[in-house]
Design an enzyme around this catalytic site. Structure first.
Site, PDB file in Angstrom:
ATOM      1  N   ASN A  42     -33.823 -48.886  23.119  1.00  0.00           N
ATOM      2  CA  ASN A  42     -34.937 -49.367  22.303  1.00  0.00           C
ATOM      3  C   ASN A  42     -34.808 -50.871  22.099  1.00  0.00           C
ATOM      4  O   ASN A  42     -33.701 -51.414  22.004  1.00  0.00           O
ATOM      5  CB  ASN A  42     -35.041 -48.611  20.977  1.00  0.00           C
ATOM      6  CG  ASN A  42     -33.795 -48.670  20.126  1.00  0.00           C
ATOM      7  OD1 ASN A  42     -32.694 -48.734  20.647  1.00  0.00           O
ATOM      8  ND2 ASN A  42     -33.969 -48.633  18.825  1.00  0.00           N
ATOM      9  N   ILE A  43     -35.960 -51.514  22.069  1.00  0.00           N
ATOM     10  CA  ILE A  43     -36.004 -52.973  21.939  1.00  0.00           C
ATOM     11  C   ILE A  43     -36.979 -53.296  20.821  1.00  0.00           C
ATOM     12  O   ILE A  43     -38.201 -53.127  20.987  1.00  0.00           O
ATOM     13  CB  ILE A  43     -36.458 -53.631  23.267  1.00  0.00           C
ATOM     14  CG1 ILE A  43     -35.554 -53.168  24.426  1.00  0.00           C
ATOM     15  CG2 ILE A  43     -36.446 -55.154  23.132  1.00  0.00           C
ATOM     16  CD1 ILE A  43     -36.091 -53.497  25.818  1.00  0.00           C
ATOM     17  N   GLU A  44     -36.437 -53.695  19.673  1.00  0.00           N
ATOM     18  CA  GLU A  44     -37.299 -53.947  18.508  1.00  0.00           C
ATOM     19  C   GLU A  44     -37.821 -55.383  18.518  1.00  0.00           C
ATOM     20  O   GLU A  44     -37.429 -56.207  19.345  1.00  0.00           O
ATOM     21  CB  GLU A  44     -36.522 -53.631  17.223  1.00  0.00           C
ATOM     22  CG  GLU A  44     -36.144 -52.157  17.173  1.00  0.00           C
ATOM     23  CD  GLU A  44     -35.572 -51.710  15.837  1.00  0.00           C
ATOM     24  OE1 GLU A  44     -35.172 -52.555  15.012  1.00  0.00           O
ATOM     25  OE2 GLU A  44     -35.520 -50.472  15.636  1.00  0.00           O
ATOM     26  N   CYS A  53     -39.577 -48.029  22.668  1.00  0.00           N
ATOM     27  CA  CYS A  53     -38.564 -46.978  22.563  1.00  0.00           C
ATOM     28  C   CYS A  53     -37.697 -46.918  23.825  1.00  0.00           C
ATOM     29  O   CYS A  53     -38.126 -47.334  24.912  1.00  0.00           O
ATOM     30  CB  CYS A  53     -39.222 -45.613  22.400  1.00  0.00           C
ATOM     31  SG  CYS A  53     -40.026 -45.359  20.827  1.00  0.00           S
ATOM     32  N   GLU A  55     -36.864 -44.338  25.630  1.00  0.00           N
ATOM     33  CA  GLU A  55     -37.416 -43.488  26.690  1.00  0.00           C
ATOM     34  C   GLU A  55     -38.430 -44.261  27.528  1.00  0.00           C
ATOM     35  O   GLU A  55     -38.426 -44.209  28.755  1.00  0.00           O
ATOM     36  CB  GLU A  55     -38.122 -42.266  26.090  1.00  0.00           C
ATOM     37  CG  GLU A  55     -37.237 -41.356  25.268  1.00  0.00           C
ATOM     38  CD  GLU A  55     -37.181 -41.746  23.796  1.00  0.00           C
ATOM     39  OE1 GLU A  55     -37.120 -42.949  23.483  1.00  0.00           O
ATOM     40  OE2 GLU A  55     -37.183 -40.831  22.953  1.00  0.00           O
ATOM     41  N   CYS A  93     -43.803 -41.446  23.359  1.00  0.00           N
ATOM     42  CA  CYS A  93     -42.916 -41.264  24.520  1.00  0.00           C
ATOM     43  C   CYS A  93     -43.170 -39.917  25.210  1.00  0.00           C
ATOM     44  O   CYS A  93     -43.128 -39.813  26.430  1.00  0.00           O
ATOM     45  CB  CYS A  93     -41.454 -41.380  24.101  1.00  0.00           C
ATOM     46  SG  CYS A  93     -41.004 -43.073  23.692  1.00  0.00           S
TER      47      CYS A  93
HETATM   48  N1  THU Z   1     -37.056 -44.895  18.862  1.00  0.00           N
HETATM   49  C1  THU Z   1     -36.785 -44.665  20.176  1.00  0.00           C
HETATM   50  O1  THU Z   1     -36.167 -45.509  20.860  1.00  0.00           O
HETATM   51  N2  THU Z   1     -37.210 -43.505  20.721  1.00  0.00           N
HETATM   52  C2  THU Z   1     -37.935 -42.559  20.051  1.00  0.00           C
HETATM   53  O2  THU Z   1     -38.472 -41.659  20.684  1.00  0.00           O
HETATM   54  C3  THU Z   1     -38.035 -42.629  18.598  1.00  0.00           C
HETATM   55  C4  THU Z   1     -37.789 -43.969  18.014  1.00  0.00           C
HETATM   56  C5  THU Z   1     -36.610 -46.168  18.276  1.00  0.00           C
HETATM   57  C6  THU Z   1     -37.737 -47.100  17.915  1.00  0.00           C
HETATM   58  C7  THU Z   1     -37.132 -47.926  16.821  1.00  0.00           C
HETATM   59  O3  THU Z   1     -36.452 -49.020  17.408  1.00  0.00           O
HETATM   60  C8  THU Z   1     -36.109 -46.997  16.165  1.00  0.00           C
HETATM   61  O4  THU Z   1     -35.916 -45.920  17.063  1.00  0.00           O
HETATM   62  C9  THU Z   1     -36.551 -46.449  14.804  1.00  0.00           C
HETATM   63  O5  THU Z   1     -37.794 -45.859  14.880  1.00  0.00           O
END
Ligand code: THU
Length: 138
Positions: A42-44, A53, A55, A93
Site C-alpha cells: 500500500n502507498i498512502e 492498496c 492488491e 480491490c
Molecule cells: N489497504 C490495503 O492496502 N488493502 C486493502 O484491501 C485494504 C486497505 C490499505 C490502504 C491504507 O493504506 C491502509 O490499508 C488502511 O486503510
C-alpha cells in the site's frame, strides 16, 4: 508455488509499505498463470484519496507488464510490526480483481498469516459481481 510460499512473498512485499498515516502496512503477492509473482504494497498519500492498496499495486504492476492471467493472490496486513490474522481486501480491490479473473470460482485469495492461511474464492468475496461481459450484455 505453494500457498505458504506466496504468503511469504506478500510478507516481503509488505516491507516496502508506505503507510505513515494509518500505520496499517499491507503486502500482496499475485501469482500469474505463467508462474510469475507480482508484489505490491500500500502507498498512502498526504491527501488520503490518492492512496493505493497493496492488491491494486500488484495487479497494476502485472497488467502494465502485459500479464493478465492469474491464479491466486496472497494478502497480509496489520498495524505497525504486527501481521493481523485477517486483513481482507477492500471492495475496490475486489472489483479490480474481478476485472481480470473471469473464473471467479477458481481464482483464490489467501488471507491470514503464513502460519495460518485462510483461502477464499473471489466468488465468495464478491458474489453476483459485475464484470466485463455485463457491460455489453445490458
Ligand atoms: N489497504 C490495503 O492496502 N488493502 C486493502 O484491501 C485494504 C486497505 C490499505 C490502504 C491504507 O493504506 C491502509 O490499508 C488502511 O486503510
Amino acid at each position: 508455488m505453494t500457498d505458504r510460499e506466496l504468503m511469504e512473498e506478500a510478507v516481503k512485499a509488505r516491507e516496502y509499505s508506505y503507510a505513515p498515516y494509518s500505520n496499517c502496512h499491507v503486502g500482496a503477492a499475485l501469482l500469474s498463470k505463467d508462474g510469475r509473482v507480482f508484489r505490491g504494497c500500500n502507498i498512502e498519500n498526504a491527501a488520503f484519496g490518492p492512496t493505493n492498496c497493496a492488491e491494486r499495486t500488484a495487479i497494476f504492476k502485472a497488467i502494465s507488464e502485459g500479464v493478465r492471467d492469474f491464479e491466486k493472490i496472497a494478502v497480509v496486513g496489520g498495524r505497525g510490526e504486527q501481521i493481523s490474522g485477517h486483513y481482507p481486501p477492500c471492495g475496490v480491490c475486489r472489483q479490480v480483481l474481478r476485472e481480470f479473473c473471469p473464473d471467479t470460482e477458481h481464482f483464490v485469495v489467501l488471507l491470514g498469516t503464513p502460519k495460518e492461511i485462510k483461502s477464499f474464492t473471489l466468488e465468495e468475496l464478491l458474489p453476483e459481481s459485475f464484470g466485463p461481459d455485463d457491460v455489453t450484455s445490458i
